[in-house]
Design a protein around this motif. Sequence first.
Motif, PDB file in Angstrom:
ATOM      1  N   UNK A 288      53.420  31.297 -46.496  1.00  0.00           N
ATOM      2  CA  UNK A 288      52.113  31.060 -45.881  1.00  0.00           C
ATOM      3  C   UNK A 288      51.877  32.090 -44.778  1.00  0.00           C
ATOM      4  N   UNK A 289      50.601  32.413 -44.560  1.00  0.00           N
ATOM      5  CA  UNK A 289      50.321  33.346 -43.473  1.00  0.00           C
ATOM      6  C   UNK A 289      48.839  33.469 -43.202  1.00  0.00           C
ATOM      7  N   UNK A 290      48.513  34.340 -42.271  1.00  0.00           N
ATOM      8  CA  UNK A 290      47.117  34.556 -41.925  1.00  0.00           C
ATOM      9  C   UNK A 290      46.966  35.269 -40.596  1.00  0.00           C
ATOM     10  N   UNK A 291      45.700  35.477 -40.222  1.00  0.00           N
ATOM     11  CA  UNK A 291      45.382  36.135 -38.951  1.00  0.00           C
ATOM     12  C   UNK A 291      45.134  35.089 -37.883  1.00  0.00           C
ATOM     13  N   UNK A 292      45.688  35.345 -36.680  1.00  0.00           N
ATOM     14  CA  UNK A 292      45.558  34.398 -35.569  1.00  0.00           C
ATOM     15  C   UNK A 292      45.468  35.185 -34.255  1.00  0.00           C
ATOM     16  N   UNK A 293      44.283  35.715 -33.996  1.00  0.00           N
ATOM     17  CA  UNK A 293      44.116  36.657 -32.888  1.00  0.00           C
ATOM     18  C   UNK A 293      44.164  36.047 -31.492  1.00  0.00           C
ATOM     19  N   UNK A 294      44.080  34.740 -31.362  1.00  0.00           N
ATOM     20  CA  UNK A 294      43.994  34.146 -30.025  1.00  0.00           C
ATOM     21  C   UNK A 294      45.286  33.480 -29.564  1.00  0.00           C
ATOM     22  N   UNK A 295      46.332  33.481 -30.378  1.00  0.00           N
ATOM     23  CA  UNK A 295      47.498  32.670 -30.062  1.00  0.00           C
ATOM     24  C   UNK A 295      48.224  33.143 -28.800  1.00  0.00           C
ATOM     25  N   UNK A 296      48.123  34.412 -28.450  1.00  0.00           N
ATOM     26  CA  UNK A 296      48.805  34.917 -27.263  1.00  0.00           C
ATOM     27  C   UNK A 296      48.016  34.766 -25.980  1.00  0.00           C
ATOM     28  N   UNK A 297      46.830  34.197 -26.056  1.00  0.00           N
ATOM     29  CA  UNK A 297      45.962  34.075 -24.885  1.00  0.00           C
ATOM     30  C   UNK A 297      46.625  33.289 -23.764  1.00  0.00           C
ATOM     31  N   UNK A 298      47.331  32.218 -24.107  1.00  0.00           N
ATOM     32  CA  UNK A 298      47.984  31.380 -23.093  1.00  0.00           C
ATOM     33  C   UNK A 298      49.080  32.141 -22.351  1.00  0.00           C
TER      34      UNK A 298
END
Length: 383
Positions: A288-298
């Motif tokens: 499984x996979x995908x794009x997740x551009x906001x995960x590092x915001x925290x």
Amino acid sequence: MRNWLLPEYVEDILPVEAFHIEIVRRQVIDLLLVNGYQQVIPPLLEYVESLLSGSGSDMDLQMFKVIDQLSGRMMGLRADMTPQVARIDAHLLNCAGITRLCYVNSVLHTVPSGITQTREPLQIGAELYGHSGLESDLEVQRLMLQCLSVSGVGEIQLDLGHVAVFRGLIKGAGISRELETELFSVLRAKDVSTLQELCIKLPKHTREALMLLPDLYGDKKILTHAGERLPDYPEIKTALNELNTIEEELKPTVDKISFDLADLRGYHYHTGIVFAAYASGCSNAVALGGRYDEIGKAFGRARPATGFSMDLRELSKLVKPKAYPKGIRAPFQKKDTELEAKIEQLRKAGHIVIMELPGQNNESLNCDRQLVLHNGQWIVAEI
């Protein structure tokens, strides 16, 4: 006996299976390393806030939680390594350019994701940070397919989706957060009857579009059908164009490509294309996979990111195991330097050499050869 029983959906991995899994692990990790993905080993547990950063509530119910006896704070046993790797990229490495990282280790789930699956998956994966274009999506997807191929998995089907399709409909219709959550739940469950009830009061074009999503599953014709029937929102047009490009690029390298525009897996943290790989002999996705551009915001840096992960245990079940290797039996001799040198030479060459112990039953050594003294030299002979 009760003291020896393991919890439900938790099991030991015995030598033959462990050997098989280790071979697959080495093949995948070696491939990731030569593609420039540097390996990291995050801790098994850390503070809950860090493990949940960017993943919404998806991981909260899957995570075992404990109280830290030193600080009194709540800690979690990781249920997914992706947030940990994002933290390493954002907070520790702090690289301005592109970062490629890979990992392999156990994760723990409070409940199994399927009736045949373990609560302790052995997760292996790769993440690419710092690039927002389709080129990085393609790199990660090609790499995932190569990992499956080098492991020995054949006849791979790749399913592609894009969370921007659903998000575009929600944004275009001005749907409330509460209704969005309900629509998300029923679409994820493919509950068409409940979806119809939720859409009754929505504008006709929005209602028709949402009701259409569960049927938008199939080959490339689905993209054309979606372009004709879905509202002409910029987000949706861009998403369909991206899916079309991905299909054109990956078509020569995969057996079958399908599309699922109602695939909302990871909706709370994915921001673009999502993908899943399936193989014959397994009803669940093997990767499984995908794009997740906001995960590092925290962690202070909302960097573009895309990646994939697999469960090595499930992956190894799809590959024909190799026989556990037989060893070479060496006799027990005190202070025989020539024998010791021969044993060291064989082990450096990759052979299993097992030294006898006084009084040992030789049948338990799993050997098909032995070291014998012939004309003053130690040689390997068949048993």
